[in-house]
Design an enzyme around this catalytic site. Structure first.
Site, PDB file in Angstrom:
ATOM      1  N   ASN A  96     -29.732 -39.281 -13.950  1.00 43.49           N
ATOM      2  CA  ASN A  96     -29.485 -38.030 -14.703  1.00 43.49           C
ATOM      3  C   ASN A  96     -29.866 -38.248 -16.156  1.00 43.49           C
ATOM      4  O   ASN A  96     -29.942 -39.391 -16.621  1.00 43.49           O
ATOM      5  CB  ASN A  96     -27.992 -37.653 -14.623  1.00 43.49           C
ATOM      6  CG  ASN A  96     -27.090 -38.762 -15.128  1.00 43.49           C
ATOM      7  OD1 ASN A  96     -26.861 -39.777 -14.448  1.00 43.49           O
ATOM      8  ND2 ASN A  96     -26.594 -38.594 -16.339  1.00 43.49           N
ATOM      9  N   HIS A 147     -20.827 -37.396  -9.941  1.00 39.96           N
ATOM     10  CA  HIS A 147     -21.093 -38.597  -9.129  1.00 39.96           C
ATOM     11  C   HIS A 147     -21.935 -38.255  -7.896  1.00 39.96           C
ATOM     12  O   HIS A 147     -22.786 -39.046  -7.484  1.00 39.96           O
ATOM     13  CB  HIS A 147     -19.769 -39.248  -8.745  1.00 39.96           C
ATOM     14  CG  HIS A 147     -19.920 -40.581  -8.068  1.00 39.96           C
ATOM     15  ND1 HIS A 147     -20.621 -41.639  -8.632  1.00 39.96           N
ATOM     16  CD2 HIS A 147     -19.481 -41.039  -6.860  1.00 39.96           C
ATOM     17  CE1 HIS A 147     -20.595 -42.680  -7.804  1.00 39.96           C
ATOM     18  NE2 HIS A 147     -19.920 -42.339  -6.717  1.00 39.96           N
ATOM     19  N   ALA A 181     -26.896 -47.381 -11.183  1.00 41.19           N
ATOM     20  CA  ALA A 181     -27.277 -46.005 -11.484  1.00 41.19           C
ATOM     21  C   ALA A 181     -26.913 -45.776 -12.948  1.00 41.19           C
ATOM     22  O   ALA A 181     -25.867 -46.230 -13.404  1.00 41.19           O
ATOM     23  CB  ALA A 181     -26.486 -45.055 -10.594  1.00 41.19           C
ATOM     24  N   HIS A 237     -20.025 -47.114  -2.491  1.00 38.51           N
ATOM     25  CA  HIS A 237     -19.939 -48.586  -2.543  1.00 38.51           C
ATOM     26  C   HIS A 237     -19.190 -49.031  -1.278  1.00 38.51           C
ATOM     27  O   HIS A 237     -17.958 -49.015  -1.232  1.00 38.51           O
ATOM     28  CB  HIS A 237     -19.203 -49.047  -3.800  1.00 38.51           C
ATOM     29  CG  HIS A 237     -19.974 -48.814  -5.068  1.00 38.51           C
ATOM     30  ND1 HIS A 237     -20.715 -49.802  -5.686  1.00 38.51           N
ATOM     31  CD2 HIS A 237     -20.152 -47.700  -5.806  1.00 38.51           C
ATOM     32  CE1 HIS A 237     -21.303 -49.308  -6.766  1.00 38.51           C
ATOM     33  NE2 HIS A 237     -20.972 -48.028  -6.856  1.00 38.51           N
TER      34      HIS A 237
END
Ligand SMILES: O=P(O)(O)O[C@@H]1C[C@H](O)[C@@H](CO)O1
Length: 295
Positions: free
Chosen positions: A245, A259, A118, A66
């Site tokens: 995932n 992550h 995500a 980010h």
């Protein structure tokens, strides 16, 4: 809510005024980029960009993936503002800080908010790399009172008790699916329900099973507060989850999520997400019902 957590209308206005003094762009569309999806901002033409640390009143991004930049520019004839990096509750921000940019966007004249994130999939039909159009959400923190709208209501933004049914615009969802067919990526796409959990840990197996039984298709750690605040102040909302995932639901399964893996899938699918968002922004109609748009 403690008074030190309050943000006044003037505080939002000051940030909006500062931005309007620094750029000639007057955005109609705002895009919040999820983990690994920040490249969307790079496609804007005639860019003006600002580090969050330079914007008065803006929170700071602390999460890898980010970047912490607000980018203004043109996309397919629409003026946009893009957050390269969002704020999460688990970073320690209050929910009002987490959603601060959304109200600033409203004051800038934005009428449509795009949220991307995500997420891990619970639905058997959603695989890593698939893209879920968000049909609805379950705001778990909100259900127990962790809601950015708690505290005194700011009537200038919206009502005390806003409806949330239909908060993900149906016309935009249909148009997105039509565009996916034309781009030949419809096989990657389906609609589903996103649930926000507080994070920052990923789910236990028991939590994953619970979410699955409750009808949640994908789980993540953001988006719902932004959408609640956007809907409260009358913004039209469109949301996409990139499935990064599968959430582990079996004690026999030795997989585990991290992550880095989330960011990697973001990079792999960045082009498709970018194409979809670009086409959708190009083809959607702007209602111009945000009265601040005169700025
Ligand atoms: O900002 P988003 O919701 O895309 O980020 C997701 C949730 C966590 O912040 C992180 C976990 O990898 O990705």
């Amino acid at each position: 809510m403690h008074s030190k957590d309050q943000i006044s209308h003037d505080d939002y206005q000051k940030t909006a005024d500062w931005l309007m003094s620094q750029t000639k762009h007057r955005p109609q569309v705002a895009i919040i980029c999820g983990s690994g999806l920040g490249m969307l901002a790079d496609t804007l033409k005639c860019q003006d960009s600002f580090a969050y640390s330079d914007i008065p009143g803006f929170p700071q991004s602390t999460v890898q993936g980010h970047a912490g930049r607000l980018v203004f520019g043109e996309l397919k004839g629409k003026t946009c503002v893009c957050m390269q990096g969002r704020f999460h509750m688990y970073e320690g921000h209050s929910l009002l800080k987490t959603t601060f940019p959304v109200r600033v966007f409203k004051l800038l004249g934005v009428e449509t908010l795009f949220v991307t994130n995500a997420a891990g999939s619970l639905a058997d039909g959603l695989q890593p790399g698939d893209i879920m159009i968000i049909k609805d959400h379950v705001n778990f923190p909100g259900l127990v009172g962790l809601n950015p709208l708690c505290g005194p209501n700011d009537d200038k933004f919206g009502p005390r008790f806003p409806a949330m049914s239909g908060c993900y615009d149906k016309n935009l969802r249909c148009l997105a699916m039509e565009i996916a067919k034309q781009l030949g990526v419809a096989g990657l796409m389906q609609e589903g329900v996103y649930a926000m959990v507080g994070g920052p840990n990923f789910e236990t197996i028991a939590e994953a099973r619970l979410l699955h039984r409750l009808g949640v298709d994908a789980v993540g750690m953001s988006t719902a507060p932004e959408v609640v605040v956007a809907t409260h102040c009358g913004l039209r909302v469109f949301g996409l989850s990139l499935i990064t995932n599968k959430v582990v639901k079996s004690y026999e399964d030795s997989d585990s999520v991290n992550h880095e893996g989330v960011l990697e899938v973001g990079r792999l699918r960045s082009h498709t997400v970018q194409q979809l968002v670009t086409e959708l922004i190009g083809r959607m109609e702007i209602n111009n019902n945000n009265t601040n748009n005169a700025a």
